[in-house]
Design an enzyme around this catalytic site. Structure first.
Site, PDB file in Angstrom:
ATOM      1  N   GLU A 116       0.851  -1.203   0.000  1.00  0.00           N
ATOM      2  CA  GLU A 116       0.000   0.000   0.000  1.00  0.00           C
ATOM      3  C   GLU A 116       0.877   1.240   0.000  1.00  0.00           C
ATOM      4  O   GLU A 116       2.106   1.150   0.165  1.00  0.00           O
ATOM      5  CB  GLU A 116      -0.951  -0.012   1.210  1.00  0.00           C
ATOM      6  CG  GLU A 116      -1.992  -1.134   1.114  1.00  0.00           C
ATOM      7  CD  GLU A 116      -2.973  -1.166   2.277  1.00  0.00           C
ATOM      8  OE1 GLU A 116      -3.265  -0.111   2.847  1.00  0.00           O
ATOM      9  OE2 GLU A 116      -3.431  -2.271   2.597  1.00  0.00           O
ATOM     10  N   HIS A 241      -8.992   9.204   2.842  1.00  0.00           N
ATOM     11  CA  HIS A 241      -8.567   8.092   1.986  1.00  0.00           C
ATOM     12  C   HIS A 241      -8.782   8.537   0.544  1.00  0.00           C
ATOM     13  O   HIS A 241      -9.856   9.037   0.204  1.00  0.00           O
ATOM     14  CB  HIS A 241      -9.380   6.839   2.296  1.00  0.00           C
ATOM     15  CG  HIS A 241      -8.773   5.589   1.733  1.00  0.00           C
ATOM     16  ND1 HIS A 241      -8.706   5.351   0.373  1.00  0.00           N
ATOM     17  CD2 HIS A 241      -8.189   4.529   2.335  1.00  0.00           C
ATOM     18  CE1 HIS A 241      -8.109   4.180   0.174  1.00  0.00           C
ATOM     19  NE2 HIS A 241      -7.783   3.665   1.343  1.00  0.00           N
ATOM     20  N   ARG A 287      -0.627   8.638   1.638  1.00  0.00           N
ATOM     21  CA  ARG A 287      -2.026   8.978   1.427  1.00  0.00           C
ATOM     22  C   ARG A 287      -2.334  10.476   1.364  1.00  0.00           C
ATOM     23  O   ARG A 287      -3.177  10.913   0.597  1.00  0.00           O
ATOM     24  CB  ARG A 287      -2.801   8.403   2.598  1.00  0.00           C
ATOM     25  CG  ARG A 287      -3.877   7.509   2.148  1.00  0.00           C
ATOM     26  CD  ARG A 287      -4.471   6.833   3.316  1.00  0.00           C
ATOM     27  NE  ARG A 287      -4.407   5.407   3.088  1.00  0.00           N
ATOM     28  CZ  ARG A 287      -4.895   4.511   3.913  1.00  0.00           C
ATOM     29  NH1 ARG A 287      -5.457   4.904   5.033  1.00  0.00           N
ATOM     30  NH2 ARG A 287      -4.816   3.239   3.627  1.00  0.00           N
ATOM     31  N   HIS A 348     -11.385   9.445   6.566  1.00  0.00           N
ATOM     32  CA  HIS A 348     -11.153   8.020   6.780  1.00  0.00           C
ATOM     33  C   HIS A 348     -10.615   7.684   8.170  1.00  0.00           C
ATOM     34  O   HIS A 348     -11.036   6.716   8.782  1.00  0.00           O
ATOM     35  CB  HIS A 348     -10.159   7.547   5.718  1.00  0.00           C
ATOM     36  CG  HIS A 348      -9.821   6.094   5.767  1.00  0.00           C
ATOM     37  ND1 HIS A 348     -10.759   5.109   5.571  1.00  0.00           N
ATOM     38  CD2 HIS A 348      -8.628   5.451   5.980  1.00  0.00           C
ATOM     39  CE1 HIS A 348     -10.179   3.912   5.658  1.00  0.00           C
ATOM     40  NE2 HIS A 348      -8.889   4.098   5.921  1.00  0.00           N
ATOM     41  N   ARG A 383      -1.060   8.852   9.045  1.00  0.00           N
ATOM     42  CA  ARG A 383      -0.866   7.418   9.313  1.00  0.00           C
ATOM     43  C   ARG A 383      -0.418   6.657   8.066  1.00  0.00           C
ATOM     44  O   ARG A 383      -0.974   6.840   6.975  1.00  0.00           O
ATOM     45  CB  ARG A 383      -2.181   6.821   9.806  1.00  0.00           C
ATOM     46  CG  ARG A 383      -2.133   5.330  10.020  1.00  0.00           C
ATOM     47  CD  ARG A 383      -3.465   4.840  10.531  1.00  0.00           C
ATOM     48  NE  ARG A 383      -4.498   5.019   9.539  1.00  0.00           N
ATOM     49  CZ  ARG A 383      -5.018   4.045   8.795  1.00  0.00           C
ATOM     50  NH1 ARG A 383      -4.567   2.812   8.910  1.00  0.00           N
ATOM     51  NH2 ARG A 383      -5.962   4.293   7.932  1.00  0.00           N
TER      52      ARG A 383
HETATM   53  P1  FAD Z   1     -13.740   0.501  15.930  1.00  0.00           P
HETATM   54  O1  FAD Z   1     -13.409  -0.736  15.216  1.00  0.00           O
HETATM   55  O2  FAD Z   1     -14.266   1.632  15.147  1.00  0.00           O
HETATM   56  O3  FAD Z   1     -14.814   0.144  17.068  1.00  0.00           O
HETATM   57  C1  FAD Z   1     -15.439   1.171  17.812  1.00  0.00           C
HETATM   58  C2  FAD Z   1     -16.439   0.546  18.763  1.00  0.00           C
HETATM   59  O4  FAD Z   1     -16.826   1.506  19.729  1.00  0.00           O
HETATM   60  C3  FAD Z   1     -17.744   0.087  18.105  1.00  0.00           C
HETATM   61  O5  FAD Z   1     -18.096  -1.150  18.678  1.00  0.00           O
HETATM   62  C4  FAD Z   1     -18.760   1.139  18.551  1.00  0.00           C
HETATM   63  O6  FAD Z   1     -20.090   0.672  18.674  1.00  0.00           O
HETATM   64  C5  FAD Z   1     -18.225   1.492  19.920  1.00  0.00           C
HETATM   65  N1  FAD Z   1     -18.619   2.799  20.432  1.00  0.00           N
HETATM   66  C6  FAD Z   1     -18.305   4.019  19.945  1.00  0.00           C
HETATM   67  N2  FAD Z   1     -18.830   4.975  20.750  1.00  0.00           N
HETATM   68  C7  FAD Z   1     -19.479   4.335  21.759  1.00  0.00           C
HETATM   69  C8  FAD Z   1     -20.213   4.760  22.887  1.00  0.00           C
HETATM   70  N3  FAD Z   1     -20.415   6.055  23.172  1.00  0.00           N
HETATM   71  N4  FAD Z   1     -20.758   3.822  23.701  1.00  0.00           N
HETATM   72  C9  FAD Z   1     -20.616   2.500  23.439  1.00  0.00           C
HETATM   73  N5  FAD Z   1     -19.914   2.046  22.373  1.00  0.00           N
HETATM   74  C10 FAD Z   1     -19.352   2.948  21.557  1.00  0.00           C
HETATM   75  N6  FAD Z   1      -6.789   0.092   9.214  1.00  0.00           N
HETATM   76  C11 FAD Z   1      -5.815  -0.800   8.946  1.00  0.00           C
HETATM   77  O7  FAD Z   1      -4.825  -0.888   9.687  1.00  0.00           O
HETATM   78  N7  FAD Z   1      -5.923  -1.622   7.860  1.00  0.00           N
HETATM   79  C12 FAD Z   1      -6.988  -1.588   7.010  1.00  0.00           C
HETATM   80  O8  FAD Z   1      -7.051  -2.357   6.080  1.00  0.00           O
HETATM   81  C13 FAD Z   1      -8.015  -0.637   7.260  1.00  0.00           C
HETATM   82  N8  FAD Z   1      -9.072  -0.537   6.434  1.00  0.00           N
HETATM   83  C14 FAD Z   1     -10.102   0.301   6.771  1.00  0.00           C
HETATM   84  C15 FAD Z   1     -11.245   0.332   5.982  1.00  0.00           C
HETATM   85  C16 FAD Z   1     -12.336   1.105   6.353  1.00  0.00           C
HETATM   86  C17 FAD Z   1     -13.570   1.141   5.496  1.00  0.00           C
HETATM   87  C18 FAD Z   1     -12.264   1.886   7.532  1.00  0.00           C
HETATM   88  C19 FAD Z   1     -13.433   2.734   7.955  1.00  0.00           C
HETATM   89  C20 FAD Z   1     -11.111   1.889   8.299  1.00  0.00           C
HETATM   90  C21 FAD Z   1     -10.029   1.104   7.934  1.00  0.00           C
HETATM   91  N9  FAD Z   1      -8.874   1.064   8.708  1.00  0.00           N
HETATM   92  C22 FAD Z   1      -7.887   0.177   8.409  1.00  0.00           C
HETATM   93  C23 FAD Z   1      -8.812   1.762   9.977  1.00  0.00           C
HETATM   94  C24 FAD Z   1      -9.142   0.750  11.091  1.00  0.00           C
HETATM   95  O9  FAD Z   1     -10.122  -0.142  10.621  1.00  0.00           O
HETATM   96  C25 FAD Z   1      -9.648   1.425  12.340  1.00  0.00           C
HETATM   97  O10 FAD Z   1      -8.804   2.464  12.715  1.00  0.00           O
HETATM   98  C26 FAD Z   1      -9.692   0.406  13.477  1.00  0.00           C
HETATM   99  O11 FAD Z   1     -10.439  -0.720  13.085  1.00  0.00           O
HETATM  100  C27 FAD Z   1     -10.298   1.031  14.708  1.00  0.00           C
HETATM  101  O12 FAD Z   1     -10.507   0.015  15.644  1.00  0.00           O
HETATM  102  P2  FAD Z   1     -11.057   0.390  17.064  1.00  0.00           P
HETATM  103  O13 FAD Z   1     -11.188  -0.886  17.813  1.00  0.00           O
HETATM  104  O14 FAD Z   1     -10.255   1.473  17.652  1.00  0.00           O
HETATM  105  O15 FAD Z   1     -12.514   1.036  16.781  1.00  0.00           O
HETATM  106  C1  SIN Z   2      -7.278   0.282   2.632  1.00  0.00           C
HETATM  107  O1  SIN Z   2      -7.518  -0.912   2.477  1.00  0.00           O
HETATM  108  O2  SIN Z   2      -6.995   1.060   1.730  1.00  0.00           O
HETATM  109  C2  SIN Z   2      -7.359   0.834   4.004  1.00  0.00           C
HETATM  110  C3  SIN Z   2      -6.092   0.634   4.692  1.00  0.00           C
HETATM  111  C4  SIN Z   2      -5.972   1.546   5.869  1.00  0.00           C
HETATM  112  O3  SIN Z   2      -6.792   2.439   6.066  1.00  0.00           O
HETATM  113  O4  SIN Z   2      -5.006   1.375   6.595  1.00  0.00           O
END
Ligand code: FAD
Ligand code: SIN
Length: 536
Positions: A116, A241, A287, A348, A383
């Site tokens: 990437e 993104h 990015r 993103h 990032r």
């Molecule tokens: P999240 O996975 O967002 O989980 C948040 C949780 O908090 C959810 O369960 C939600 O319900 C809960 N929550 C929020 N507020 C409250 C509240 N007030 N009360 C109770 N619950 C609450 N990163 C990579 O490294 N590789 C990738 O390939 C990649 N692809 C991505 C693709 C997409 C489409 C997106 C959107 C992001 C991507 N990212 C990627 C970024 C990465 O997915 C996220 O940064 C990461 O998954 C965040 O994980 P997290 O556990 O911090 O939060």
């Molecule tokens: C992607 O698959 O392009 C998302 C990867 C990332 O947000 O780290």
């Protein structure tokens, strides 16, 4: 009503689930999510997890790529920690059942490593193009069967529980004892009391009109921490993104950067390429550079989108490497093996967040922040792709280790805490006000605080958000809480933090580009932007 557990985890993405599974080895865990537990950004992650796993790669190279992408604002010590501790946690993920794609060619026992933007080596482990879902499904299955973990969906945390006698103390002297939580289905507010509270609430993408993020990403953890007195860092660095699907019927669907890693080429609508004019790494530049280049071309030409063309690759390869993207595009009438994909940049990832130390500990005692909600120092001003799942894993593990250690040393009994009271609040008969204000915040952020910023636009945004905040504040105290109102209040605060941080930084660096200060000024600004309640 009061509910107690040793650990309260707010959020069910990779960070929250990983913490819960580790902490449950020794204590009782309540994990809350405001929708279905599996609905999170993690669930939509496509590209994968960046980690050094091949002989051709090295920690030094991954560290260097991370620092370069972060425009030199990353914390080198943290970068080294995350990159060196990541691989063994990925092995643990695999041991728990997560299946990453294996090479089909000459070396069938090796992982198929993706590439990437900003990476000098192939180092991204992935499960086709639905890596996040594979991780969530496996971790959720473990958590839901664990006798010491209670998973509660449709429970939204409103505010952190801090004893009233501590309210005026310095944050480092305050203790967090859990959170007030609205049970959305029963419409009741409960006190969830706990010796350790973990924010794993994810990012803030919904503050913008166009985002790759699911609806849960409303910055609740950042807003709750700020209100409780913790420091918030680097909120100006919002990552766009470069390639989200541009289609009237597609709500926030990402076209993974891995598509460019496998040869996908960005083109203008007339078919000409342009990234070679912006960066030597072309379509695989970091990015921030690619998103800015696209935005620039769109504005220059008045086009509504650019395209991403991978039609020169074998259709069977495309279908097997990107089954999710292929299927989703096909359902909208776009066959990516035959035609270019219309794409635009969209909000993103939130590089800033609640400031934490190397164990995920915030300024407030007993309160940890892990995953996207936190600002650890890994990402700096931008990032590196696929470093986020890695960071979430490493910090969730570190926070679990630290809080388990602390649990043994510090056995202070839970204090008496006030139950939630609604005062004179009544049911709202004006829910239209909530959706109208929500829409206005997202529009103003997209118009004035987007990829290119200027002093004038930021000041205008600040005036508007101040006015909206006043209205929302009044509304919040007059009416009974609902999840929409809780999120609106948080979105307004997060928007304010982003605008204020952007106004504060008088240079351009990484994801923050201000046309009035187009140059990077290391002497004055090679430092974090830190805000806390009472700083202004
Ligand atoms: P999240 O996975 O967002 O989980 C948040 C949780 O908090 C959810 O369960 C939600 O319900 C809960 N929550 C929020 N507020 C409250 C509240 N007030 N009360 C109770 N619950 C609450 N990163 C990579 O490294 N590789 C990738 O390939 C990649 N692809 C991505 C693709 C997409 C489409 C997106 C959107 C992001 C991507 N990212 C990627 C970024 C990465 O997915 C996220 O940064 C990461 O998954 C965040 O994980 P997290 O556990 O911090 O939060
Ligand atoms: C992607 O698959 O392009 C998302 C990867 C990332 O947000 O780290």
């Amino acid at each position: 009503m009061r509910q107690e557990s040793d650990f309260l985890v707010i959020g069910g993405g990779i960070a929250g689930l990983w913490f819960a599974i580790q902490a449950a080895q020794q204590g009782t865990v309540t994990l809350l999510a405001k929708k279905d537990v599996r609905e999170s950004s993690t669930n939509y992650a496509q590209g994968g997890i960046a980690a050094v796993s091949s002989k051709e790669d090295s920690f030094e190279e991954h560290v260097r790529d991370t620092m370069v992408a972060g425009a030199d604002l990353g914390n080198l010590e943290i970068v080294r920690t995350v990159i060196s501790e990541g691989p063994s946690l990925i092995e643990e993920l695999i041991r728990l059942g997560v299946e990453f794609t294996i090479r089909k060619d000459k070396k069938p026992d090796e992982f198929d490593l993706g590439l990437e933007g900003g990476h000098s080596k192939r180092r991204i482990l992935h499960a086709s193009d639905f890596t996040g879902k594979e991780i969530v499904d496996k971790l959720y299955a473990i958590a839901s069967e664990h006798p010491r973990i209670r998973l509660l969906d449709y429970h939204i945390a409103i505010d952190l529980l801090v004893h009233p006698r501590d309210r005026n103390l310095a944050p480092s002297e305050k203790k967090c004892w859990g959170a007030y939580v609205l049970d959305i289905q029963k419409n009741e507010v409960h006190s969830f009391v706990s010796a350790t509270t973990v924010l794993a609430t994810g990012g803030t993408g919904k503050v913008y009109l166009y985002t790759s993020n699911p609806d849960i990403a409303t910055g609740d953890g950042v807003a709750m921490s700020y209100r409780a007195g913790a420091r918030i860092a680097n909120m100006e660095f919002i990552q766009f993104h470069p390639t989200c699907l541009y289609h009237p019927k597609a709500k926030s669907f990402l076209i993974s950067e891995a598509v460019r890693g496998e040869g996908g080429i960005l083109k203008l609508k007339d078919g000409t390429t342009f990234m070679e004019n912006y960066h030597p790494q072309g379509c695989l530049a970091p990015r921030d550079i690619v998103a800015r280049a696209i935005d620039n071309e769109l504005k220059r030409r008045g086009d509504e989108c650019v395209t991403l063309d991978i039609t020169h690759r074998d259709p069977d390869f495309i279908r097997s490497r990107f089954p999710n993207i292929h299927r989703q595009c096909l359902s909208l009438g776009i066959d990516i093996t035959q035609e270019p994909i219309p794409v635009v940049p969209a909000a993103h990832y939130t590089c800033g967040g609640v400031l934490v130390d190397a164990s995920g500990q915030t300024d407030i005692r007993n309160l940890y922040a892990v995953g996207e909600v936190a600002c650890t120092g890994l990402h700096g001003a931008n990032r590196l792709a696929s470093n986020s799942l890695l960071e979430a894993l490493v910090f969730a593990q570190r926070a679990a280790d630290a809080s388990l250690r602390r649990m043994k040393e510090d056995e202070e009994p839970y204090p008496r805490l006030k139950d939630w009271t609604s005062g004179h609040a009544v049911d709202s008969d004006e829910s239209i006000v909530v959706s109208h204000n929500w829409d206005e915040i997202r529009r103003l952020m997209s118009n004035y605080v987007s990829i290119f910023r200027s002093n004038k636009r930021l000041e205008r945004a600040k005036r508007r958000i101040d006015a909206l905040t006043g209205e929302i504040h009044q509304y919040y105290w007059d009416f009974l809480v609902t999840s929409d109102l809780i999120e609106l209040r948080n979105l307004a605060l997060v928007a304010d933090l982003i605008i204020t941080s952007a106004i504060t930084r008088k240079e351009s660096r990484g994801l923050h580009y201000n046309i009035n200060y187009p140059v990077t000024d290391d002497e004055a600004w090679k430092r974090d932007t830190i805000l806390w309640r009472g700083y202004r």
